[in-house]
Enzyme design. Structure first.
Site, PDB file in Angstrom:
ATOM      1  N   GLU A 105       0.861  -1.284  -0.083  1.00  0.00           N
ATOM      2  CA  GLU A 105      -0.167  -0.101   0.112  1.00  0.00           C
ATOM      3  C   GLU A 105       0.846   1.427   0.120  1.00  0.00           C
ATOM      4  OE1 GLU A 105      -3.176  -0.172  -0.318  1.00  0.00           O
ATOM      5  OE2 GLU A 105      -3.743  -2.126   0.372  1.00  0.00           O
ATOM      6  N   CYS A 161      -2.924   8.509   3.061  1.00  0.00           N
ATOM      7  CA  CYS A 161      -2.440   8.024   1.798  1.00  0.00           C
ATOM      8  C   CYS A 161      -3.688   8.186   0.856  1.00  0.00           C
ATOM      9  CB  CYS A 161      -2.231   6.545   1.875  1.00  0.00           C
ATOM     10  SG  CYS A 161      -3.713   5.688   2.777  1.00  0.00           S
TER      11      CYS A 161
END
Ligand code: NAD
Length: 469
Positions: free
Chosen positions: A243, A277
């Protein structure tokens, strides 16, 4: 000031050397984190390997109960954990800050505990029976970043142990203390060795990626580090969930009523001071509503109090570290030279310790400006005017990242149609970054591969075995 130890096999393991962990709001020392060596890492991996033997053969119900007990432990210690996160990470206790992060950690832990992957019968007829089993991998190495130290640790650890793996976690050197405390609490309800924590410098992450006894790396962090992990992990054929960074675009259509969307726009971009993120990192606004959206966003931003996260009135804290602050300053200064119009912020007035930067909106930028093209990961949002929707979608897609995106419109059908044309793992309509434990989350392109959350996320911690009888 407390000196922390590694957690291996359910025990505190002291180290000879330590590193200072500093509060990004004040510069004060929060605690001393242990600096693990290669030998400590090997010990943690061997311990996790040993624990795997018993943990992996427990029943699914037994592991579910243990995961629920972990969730309860976090809930029982929520305020202490939140205070520690705020002191080492900088985010406020209040608003969408550290208490909210702990609430998320509990929710994810409970949901992950409740999932299951029973044996699937693929065929059962006169030709025979075919069953699909999901088997745990062994020792999972978790490498986490500094933006959500506890919640991301839960995202990594809970699906790993729920499916029968054991874990060695290595948090970011900027925010190791809350992870150590979390793992210590987990060890009050889990068998020794099921979850272990080593902290120290970045070399530990590289050593985990090449370690012959670690079967999988689950990583959250920057694209550059993820690529290094992929290279290093190749020789041992590790499973990977990566990720990585995002540069999420939002597209605002002409039919919006600006005052109805500014709050969600603001928090989509500035959650955790933009150090998220899947935050909104580029905003494309149709020319007919452009000035109105800019003005209303700036008006909303003026009301948000930034300061030391330990003070209850503040809703945003400092940037977490000097390197990240320097990047934010560099990108904003370049944006000004590129002709960007600063609507609010744009220069730090902060004197004294702490990495504070004001909430900043920069209008009139275009693709090609670094603030649009690169991930800023800080409290800054570039705003770009467009006149043609197809062009806006093309500009939004013109980026190597592909984590999230959003469409802002009163026409939900049209919003869904535009969403399907965006090249990214998640798209939200009239909100941004609203992840949830029952929906898979992951990136496309250079934002990584593999997904977290929900049953799709659990599967990533298993190998398939098919039995024909
Ligand atoms: P980073 O890549 O610098 O560090 C992340 C972790 O990797 C740390 O624990 C670090 O010690 C470790 N590491 C460093 N070098 C390593 C190596 N060679 N091998 C293995 N591990 C190594 O990232 P960061 O600065 O902590 O976090 C910010 C970045 O993370 C941003 O780009 C952000 O977008 C991304 N991020 C992504 C998500 C997501 O879910 N996609 C979530 C949070 C953060």
């Amino acid at each position: 000031m407390k000196t922390y130890s590694l957690i291996i096999g359910g025990m505190t393991v002291p180290t000879y050397t330590h590193m200072e962990v500093r509060n990004p709001a004040s510069g004060g020392i929060v605690g001393m984190a242990p600096k693990a060596t290669h030998e400590h890492l090997d010990l943690a991996v061997r311990t996790a390997e040993k624990a795997f033997e018993a943990w992996s053969i427990l029943s699914s119900e037994q592991r579910a109960d243990a995961c629920h007990a972990v969730a309860q432990k976090i809930e029982d210690n929520a305020e202490d954990l939140a205070q520690l996160i705020t002191r080492e990470q900088g985010k406020p206790l209040n608003g969408n800050g550290s208490r909210w992060e702990i609430g998320g950690a509990i929710a994810w832990a409970r949901h992950t505990a409740s999932l299951d992957m029973p044996i699937e019968v693929l065929q059962d007829n006169n030709d025979g029976k075919v069953e699909l089993l999901r088997k745990p991998l062994g020792v999972v190495g978790s490498i986490t970043p500094w933006n959500y130290p506890v919640m991301i640790a839960i995202w990594h650890i809970l699906p790993a142990i729920r499916t029968g793996n054991t874990v060695v976690i290595k948090p970011s050197p900027f925010t190791p203390l809350s992870t150590i405390r979390l793992v210590e609490l987990m060890n009050e309800v889990l068998p020794p060795g099921v979850v272990n924590c080593v902290t120290g410098e970045d070399f530990l992450g590289a050593a985990m990626s090449s370690h012959k006894s670690i079967r999988k790396i689950v990583f959250t962090g920057s694209c550059a580090t993820g690529q290094n992990i992929m290279k290093t992990a190749a020789r041992t054929m590790k499973r990977l969930t990566l990720e990585m960074g995002g540069n999420d675009a939002g597209i605002v259509l002409p039919d919006v009523i600006p005052e109805q969307i500014v709050e969600n726009l603001f928090w989509g971009a500035f959650l955790n001071g933009g150090q998220t993120c899947a935050a909104l990192k580029r905003l494309y606004v149709h020319e007919t509503v452009y000035e109105d959206v800019c003005t209303k966003l700036a008006d909303y931003a003026k009301r948000i109090q930034v300061g030391d996260g330990l003070l209850e009135d503040n809703l945003l804290g400092p940037v977490q570290n000097k390197k990240q602050l320097d990047k934010v300053v560099e990108l904003v200064e370049q944006a000004k030279r590129d002709g960007g119009r600063v609507l609010i912020g744009g220069k730090s007035e902060h004197k004294g310790p702490g990495y504070f930067y004001p909430v900043t909106l920069v209008a009139d930028l275009k693709n090609g400006s670094r603030l649009v093209d690169e991930e800023q990961f800080g409290p800054v949002l570039p705003i770009i005017k467009y006149s043609d929707l197809d062009e806006a979608i093309a500009l939004a897609n013109d980026n190597p990242n592909g984590l999230g995106g959003s469409v802002w419109t009163r026409d939900l059908k049209k919003g869904a149609e535009i969403a399907s044309r965006m090249e990214c793992g998640s798209v939200w309509i009239n909100k941004h970054g609203a992840i949830q434990p029952n929906a898979p989350f992951g990136g496309t392109n250079t934002s990584g591969f593999g997904v977290e959350f929900a049953t799709e996320g659990l599967k990533e911690f298993t190998d398939i075995q098919v039995i024909f009888s």
